[in-house]
Write a protein that holds these residues in place. Sequence first.
Motif, PDB file in Angstrom:
ATOM      1  N   THR A 253     -19.320  16.662   4.108  1.00 42.13           N
ATOM      2  CA  THR A 253     -18.310  16.449   3.076  1.00 42.13           C
ATOM      3  C   THR A 253     -18.124  14.966   2.773  1.00 42.13           C
ATOM      4  O   THR A 253     -18.459  14.097   3.589  1.00 42.13           O
ATOM      5  CB  THR A 253     -16.956  17.031   3.513  1.00 42.13           C
ATOM      6  OG1 THR A 253     -16.475  16.278   4.641  1.00 42.13           O
ATOM      7  CG2 THR A 253     -17.061  18.507   3.858  1.00 42.13           C
TER       8      THR A 253
ATOM      9  N   GLN B  97     -15.304  13.568   2.750  1.00 42.76           N
ATOM     10  CA  GLN B  97     -14.355  13.084   3.752  1.00 42.76           C
ATOM     11  C   GLN B  97     -15.058  12.690   5.045  1.00 42.76           C
ATOM     12  O   GLN B  97     -14.706  11.690   5.668  1.00 42.76           O
ATOM     13  CB  GLN B  97     -13.277  14.134   4.030  1.00 42.76           C
ATOM     14  CG  GLN B  97     -12.089  13.567   4.801  1.00 42.76           C
ATOM     15  CD  GLN B  97     -11.413  12.411   4.059  1.00 42.76           C
ATOM     16  OE1 GLN B  97     -11.028  12.552   2.900  1.00 42.76           O
ATOM     17  NE2 GLN B  97     -11.283  11.266   4.716  1.00 42.76           N
TER      18      GLN B  97
ATOM     19  N   LYS C 243     -16.469   9.323   4.409  1.00 40.74           N
ATOM     20  CA  LYS C 243     -15.415   8.310   4.393  1.00 40.74           C
ATOM     21  C   LYS C 243     -14.886   8.023   5.793  1.00 40.74           C
ATOM     22  O   LYS C 243     -14.495   6.893   6.097  1.00 40.74           O
ATOM     23  CB  LYS C 243     -14.259   8.751   3.490  1.00 40.74           C
ATOM     24  CG  LYS C 243     -14.586   8.677   2.025  1.00 40.74           C
ATOM     25  CD  LYS C 243     -13.403   9.113   1.180  1.00 40.74           C
ATOM     26  CE  LYS C 243     -13.687   8.919  -0.294  1.00 40.74           C
ATOM     27  NZ  LYS C 243     -12.530   9.288  -1.130  1.00 40.74           N
ATOM     28  N   ASP C 244     -14.868   9.031   6.649  1.00 41.62           N
ATOM     29  CA  ASP C 244     -14.335   8.875   8.000  1.00 41.62           C
ATOM     30  C   ASP C 244     -15.315   8.201   8.960  1.00 41.62           C
ATOM     31  O   ASP C 244     -14.920   7.769  10.039  1.00 41.62           O
ATOM     32  CB  ASP C 244     -13.932  10.236   8.586  1.00 41.62           C
ATOM     33  CG  ASP C 244     -12.707  10.828   7.902  1.00 41.62           C
ATOM     34  OD1 ASP C 244     -11.998  10.093   7.182  1.00 41.62           O
ATOM     35  OD2 ASP C 244     -12.475  12.043   8.086  1.00 41.62           O
TER      36      ASP C 244
END
Length: 141
Positions: free
Chosen positions: A97, A99, A102-103
């Motif tokens: 994903t 996210q 980004k993480d």
Amino acid sequence: MAYWLFKSEASTWSWEDQLAKGEEGEEWDGVRNYQARNFMRQMQVGDLGFFYLSQKDKKIVGIVEVIAEAHQDSTTDDPRWECVDIKAVKTLPNPVTLQMCKDDPRLADMVLVKNSRLSVQPVTPEEWRIVCKLGRLGEDF
């Protein structure tokens, strides 16, 4: 070999649509952004790319291969717009994903993280390796 990311909205062109095209692949048509077009002009047959769904799911779901270099986009007569042809190679066992990207601090400079709106974008070899690992792909990719 270079690495890329191709964004699509599942309602327009899904991963299942891409898989259904088999070995013949499909034009990555309809791109009307100069930067994205210029990236496609740099692509060579054999380059690999991530297939990214950009609407609600926002995830990398598969790997594609460039099978035809930049040529006139068949959806327009305007000579400014070109596209490449791609074929599906493999579905990611574990979709990655936005996210997750980004993480992961190792992906902080990835174009997808910094400019998620660009429809065709480069991926560095290191980013490719990290995303493939997150997606639980073997060492083949």
